[in-house]
Every structure is written in C-alpha cells, then in structure tokens.
Design a protein around this motif. Structure first.
Motif, short mmCIF file in Angstrom:
data_model
loop_
_atom_site.label_atom_id
_atom_site.label_comp_id
_atom_site.label_asym_id
_atom_site.label_seq_id
_atom_site.Cartn_x
_atom_site.Cartn_y
_atom_site.Cartn_z
N ARG A 57 -59.73 19.70 31.04
CA ARG A 57 -58.66 20.19 31.91
C ARG A 57 -58.95 21.62 32.37
N LEU A 58 -59.59 22.41 31.51
CA LEU A 58 -59.91 23.79 31.87
C LEU A 58 -61.13 23.87 32.78
N LEU A 59 -62.20 23.16 32.45
CA LEU A 59 -63.48 23.35 33.13
C LEU A 59 -63.96 22.15 33.96
N GLY A 60 -63.24 21.04 33.92
CA GLY A 60 -63.70 19.84 34.62
C GLY A 60 -64.59 19.01 33.70
N ASP A 61 -65.30 18.08 34.29
CA ASP A 61 -66.15 17.18 33.51
C ASP A 61 -67.33 17.94 32.90
N PRO A 62 -67.67 17.62 31.66
CA PRO A 62 -68.83 18.25 31.03
C PRO A 62 -70.12 17.91 31.80
N SER A 63 -71.08 18.80 31.72
CA SER A 63 -72.38 18.57 32.36
C SER A 63 -73.25 17.63 31.54
N PHE A 64 -73.19 17.77 30.21
CA PHE A 64 -73.93 16.86 29.35
C PHE A 64 -73.44 17.00 27.91
N PHE A 65 -73.89 16.04 27.07
CA PHE A 65 -73.51 15.97 25.66
C PHE A 65 -74.77 15.97 24.80
N PRO A 66 -75.10 17.10 24.15
CA PRO A 66 -76.30 17.13 23.29
C PRO A 66 -76.21 16.17 22.10
N HIS A 67 -75.00 15.98 21.58
CA HIS A 67 -74.77 15.01 20.51
C HIS A 67 -73.30 14.65 20.50
N ALA A 68 -72.89 13.83 19.54
CA ALA A 68 -71.56 13.22 19.56
C ALA A 68 -70.40 14.21 19.44
N THR A 69 -70.64 15.40 18.90
CA THR A 69 -69.55 16.36 18.74
C THR A 69 -69.86 17.68 19.44
N GLU A 70 -70.55 17.61 20.58
CA GLU A 70 -70.85 18.80 21.37
C GLU A 70 -70.84 18.43 22.85
N ALA A 71 -70.21 19.28 23.67
CA ALA A 71 -70.19 19.09 25.12
C ALA A 71 -70.53 20.41 25.78
N VAL A 72 -71.27 20.34 26.89
CA VAL A 72 -71.75 21.52 27.60
C VAL A 72 -71.26 21.49 29.04
N TRP A 73 -70.79 22.64 29.50
CA TRP A 73 -70.42 22.83 30.91
C TRP A 73 -71.34 23.89 31.50
N ILE A 74 -72.07 23.53 32.54
CA ILE A 74 -72.90 24.50 33.24
C ILE A 74 -72.01 25.16 34.30
N LEU A 75 -71.77 26.45 34.14
CA LEU A 75 -70.88 27.18 35.05
C LEU A 75 -71.63 27.69 36.28
N ALA A 76 -72.89 28.04 36.11
CA ALA A 76 -73.76 28.53 37.18
C ALA A 76 -75.18 28.44 36.64
N ASP A 77 -76.17 28.70 37.48
CA ASP A 77 -77.55 28.65 37.02
C ASP A 77 -77.72 29.49 35.76
N ASP A 78 -78.25 28.87 34.72
CA ASP A 78 -78.55 29.54 33.46
C ASP A 78 -77.33 30.17 32.79
N ARG A 79 -76.15 29.65 33.06
CA ARG A 79 -74.92 30.15 32.44
C ARG A 79 -74.04 28.96 32.03
#
Length: 116
Positions: free
Chosen positions: A23-45
């Motif tokens: 809800r805060l950041l939108g859809d995650p960019s990817f999931f490294p594992h089952a209990t981690e989610a990553v959002w890419i905000l900008a190049d290399d950030r």
C-alpha cells in the motif's frame, strides 16, 4: 564514485508487513526468498523488508522526492495516510508513515513553491 543504496527494514510478520508496504510503495520488484521483498525506488536505490521478529521495528528512512504531493496522493489511492505531516522552517516538507512494527518511512519534498 558510484553509489548504490539497499536499505533494509526488519518486520515482525512478513505477510502482514508485505501488504502494508504494498500500500505504501506499490508492487514489490522482486522476492529474494519467502520472507523478503524488495522495492526498487530508482536506479541503484532499493528498500527491502525482511521478517525478523526479534529485531523488528526502529527503522528510520526518508526518501526525498521531486513531487511530494503526487507521492502522498498516490499512496492515499492505495489506502494509506501519513501518520504525520510537517513543514520545517526552511519550507521543506515531510510526510511520515509508520508500520505496525514502529518502522518510520518518510517522504520529503522541497518547499511547495519550488517543486517542479
């Protein structure tokens, strides 16, 4: 010098936190594992959440954006409102959001009259 940022936020329960951060950041960019989610905000950030119940909470992250009003409106369209909004003496503005673990994610913006 090249610079990259990978900022982590520990959360108590991944599924509930993931829903809030979507809800805060939108859809995650990817999931490294089952209990981690990553959002890419900008190049290399990037920002990520990771389940770690014993150490959850306490993160303080501020992202400075070009158009604070647009970011706050976009987040509101996903159902979240800032826990607080403030304007500093120099006119810089900040909207702060808090997850259920007490982590604070702020979005800052230039004074309204100088935003593009």
């Amino acid at each position: 010098m090249a610079l990259a940022l990978f900022a982590g936020i520990r959360v108590g329960e991944f599924a509930a936190a993931r829903a809030w951060y979507e809800r805060l950041l939108g859809d995650p960019s990817f999931f490294p594992h089952a209990t981690e989610a990553v959002w890419i905000l900008a190049d290399d950030r990037s920002v990520y959440i990771e389940e770690d119940a014993d150490r959850a909470g306490g993160a303080l992250i501020t992202v400075f954006v070009d158009d604070l009003d647009a970011v706050v409106a976009e987040i509101a369209s996903r159902g979240l409102e800032p826990a607080e909004s403030e304007t500093y003496s120099n006119g810089v503005r900040k909207a702060t959001y808090r997850d259920d673990d007490g982590n604070e994610i702020g979005f800052g913006g230039a004074p309204a009259s100088t935003e593009r």
